[in-house]
Design a protein around this motif. Structure first.
Motif, PDB file in Angstrom:
ATOM      1  N   PRO A 190       0.813  -1.230   0.000  1.00 45.25           N
ATOM      2  CA  PRO A 190       0.000   0.000   0.000  1.00 45.25           C
ATOM      3  C   PRO A 190       0.841   1.272   0.000  1.00 45.25           C
ATOM      4  O   PRO A 190       0.401   2.308  -0.512  1.00 45.25           O
ATOM      5  N   GLU A 191       2.040   1.209   0.546  1.00 41.22           N
ATOM      6  CA  GLU A 191       2.881   2.401   0.592  1.00 41.22           C
ATOM      7  C   GLU A 191       3.429   2.776  -0.783  1.00 41.22           C
ATOM      8  O   GLU A 191       3.914   3.885  -0.981  1.00 41.22           O
ATOM      9  N   LYS A 192       3.382   1.829  -1.733  1.00 40.51           N
ATOM     10  CA  LYS A 192       3.909   2.097  -3.073  1.00 40.51           C
ATOM     11  C   LYS A 192       2.831   2.542  -4.053  1.00 40.51           C
ATOM     12  O   LYS A 192       3.126   2.816  -5.210  1.00 40.51           O
ATOM     13  N   GLY A 193       1.598   2.568  -3.615  1.00 40.68           N
ATOM     14  CA  GLY A 193       0.534   3.005  -4.523  1.00 40.68           C
ATOM     15  C   GLY A 193      -0.805   2.458  -4.108  1.00 40.68           C
ATOM     16  O   GLY A 193      -1.372   2.865  -3.100  1.00 40.68           O
ATOM     17  N   GLY A 194      -1.290   1.496  -4.859  1.00 43.95           N
ATOM     18  CA  GLY A 194      -2.582   0.906  -4.571  1.00 43.95           C
ATOM     19  C   GLY A 194      -3.513   1.003  -5.751  1.00 43.95           C
ATOM     20  O   GLY A 194      -3.227   1.660  -6.755  1.00 43.95           O
ATOM     21  N   CYS A 195      -4.647   0.322  -5.662  1.00 45.63           N
ATOM     22  CA  CYS A 195      -5.626   0.297  -6.748  1.00 45.63           C
ATOM     23  C   CYS A 195      -6.235   1.684  -6.955  1.00 45.63           C
ATOM     24  O   CYS A 195      -6.250   2.526  -6.055  1.00 45.63           O
ATOM     25  N   VAL A 196      -6.741   1.904  -8.164  1.00 46.36           N
ATOM     26  CA  VAL A 196      -7.396   3.156  -8.522  1.00 46.36           C
ATOM     27  C   VAL A 196      -8.897   2.918  -8.588  1.00 46.36           C
ATOM     28  O   VAL A 196      -9.349   1.902  -9.118  1.00 46.36           O
ATOM     29  N   ASP A 197      -9.685   3.846  -8.046  1.00 48.37           N
ATOM     30  CA  ASP A 197     -11.136   3.727  -8.154  1.00 48.37           C
ATOM     31  C   ASP A 197     -11.531   3.678  -9.619  1.00 48.37           C
ATOM     32  O   ASP A 197     -11.010   4.431 -10.450  1.00 48.37           O
ATOM     33  N   ILE A 198     -12.478   2.798  -9.950  1.00 47.81           N
ATOM     34  CA  ILE A 198     -12.892   2.635 -11.335  1.00 47.81           C
ATOM     35  C   ILE A 198     -13.424   3.945 -11.910  1.00 47.81           C
ATOM     36  O   ILE A 198     -13.289   4.231 -13.104  1.00 47.81           O
ATOM     37  N   GLU A 199     -14.012   4.806 -11.050  1.00 48.39           N
ATOM     38  CA  GLU A 199     -14.541   6.091 -11.527  1.00 48.39           C
ATOM     39  C   GLU A 199     -13.432   7.021 -12.003  1.00 48.39           C
ATOM     40  O   GLU A 199     -13.670   7.946 -12.776  1.00 48.39           O
TER      41      GLU A 199
END
Length: 275
Positions: free
Chosen positions: A172-181
């Motif tokens: 999680p500290e390197k980024g993470g998923c993006v909301d589909i919206e």
């Protein structure tokens, strides 16, 4: 009632509708995007779908489930005539210096994943295509999705690190998923919602396509009956025909000089689109 026959392509590029009358069956989507629309962020190099720099994302009607399909394609192999009713997204449609960069573009820069930059647009759009289909991929799924992309100078580690940072099992500290919206900035001009590519010709398609240039004819039947009828019409003639489904059987170029010719459809009397 027989389906109407049209000689005009209708499709969307980055949220804008385009129409092309009697398109050339030998022209690729890549050539049209670069030469007719000036969208040169979509690159061309190998001409045989092997390097990934030409990738764009497409969304088109899926008659099987009466919905839509979205995925990344090699525009150097994709015939322009095959995109009737499609919605196409190029790297320019995702973001840029003036409109603001897309999260994938920013992430690639943050991880120092671009040097000469030639492969970067294809890498970005390919990741966009994956997240559009699967918003929470695993790191292994991300890596597998890039097996058709070549980088000649940066090295794959920073590129894959950037793309894997979107994975569900990433640190999680390197980024993470993006909301589909947040994936798409383009709203449908009809509904005002995120465009799903279904509104150009309708989910089920409304017409078949016929066009002819340079001695080559293109037919896009939208029923099996139309396909069989066309095959029967030409079965007793000396016409050469080609069934086109993705066009990945196109011969690769032997030299740089033959790249343009090799990325086009083989010269035949007529082509039948069976996508």
């Amino acid at each position: 009632m027989a389906a109407a026959v049209s000689t005009t392509l209708t499709f969307m590029v980055n949220g804008t509708q385009h129409q092309v009358s009697n398109p050339d069956p030998l022209m690729t989507l890549n050539e049209w995007l670069r030469s007719q629309r000036g969208l040169t962020g979509t690159k061309v190099m190998c001409g045989e779908g092997g390097c990934g720099c030409c990738v764009v994302m497409v969304t088109h009607p899926d008659p099987a489930n009466r919905g839509t399909l979205s995925y990344a394609v090699n525009s150097c192999l994709c015939p322009l005539c095959s995109v009737d009713g499609w919605t196409i997204t190029t790297v320019e449609g995702l973001g840029g210096q003036k409109a603001g960069f897309h999260p994938i573009q920013r992430r690639l820069a943050d991880f120092n994943g671009s040097q000469c930059g030639y492969c970067s647009p294809g890498m970005v759009v390919n990741m966009y295509g994956l997240l559009s289909k699967n918003p929470q991929p695993s790191q292994q799924e991300v890596e597998n999705h890039f097996d058709g992309h070549i980088c000649r100078c940066t090295g794959y580690r920073p590129i894959l690190d950037a793309m894997k940072s979107f994975a569900a099992d990433a640190d999680p500290e390197k980024g993470g998923c993006v909301d589909i919206e947040h994936l798409s900035k383009h709203l449908c001009p009809t509904t005002g919602e995120v465009c799903n590519g279904a509104a150009v010709n309708g989910v089920n398609g409304t017409h078949s396509l016929r066009c002819s240039q340079n001695g080559v004819s293109w037919y896009s039947p939208n029923t099996l009956g139309q396909l069989y009828s066309l095959l029967e019409q030409h079965s007793t003639s000396q016409d050469r025909y080609k069934l086109v489904c993705g066009n990945t059987a196109a011969d690769g170029p032997a030299t740089v000089e033959t790249c343009h010719q090799a990325c086009q459809l083989d010269p035949t009397s007529f082509c039948l689109d069976v996508n």
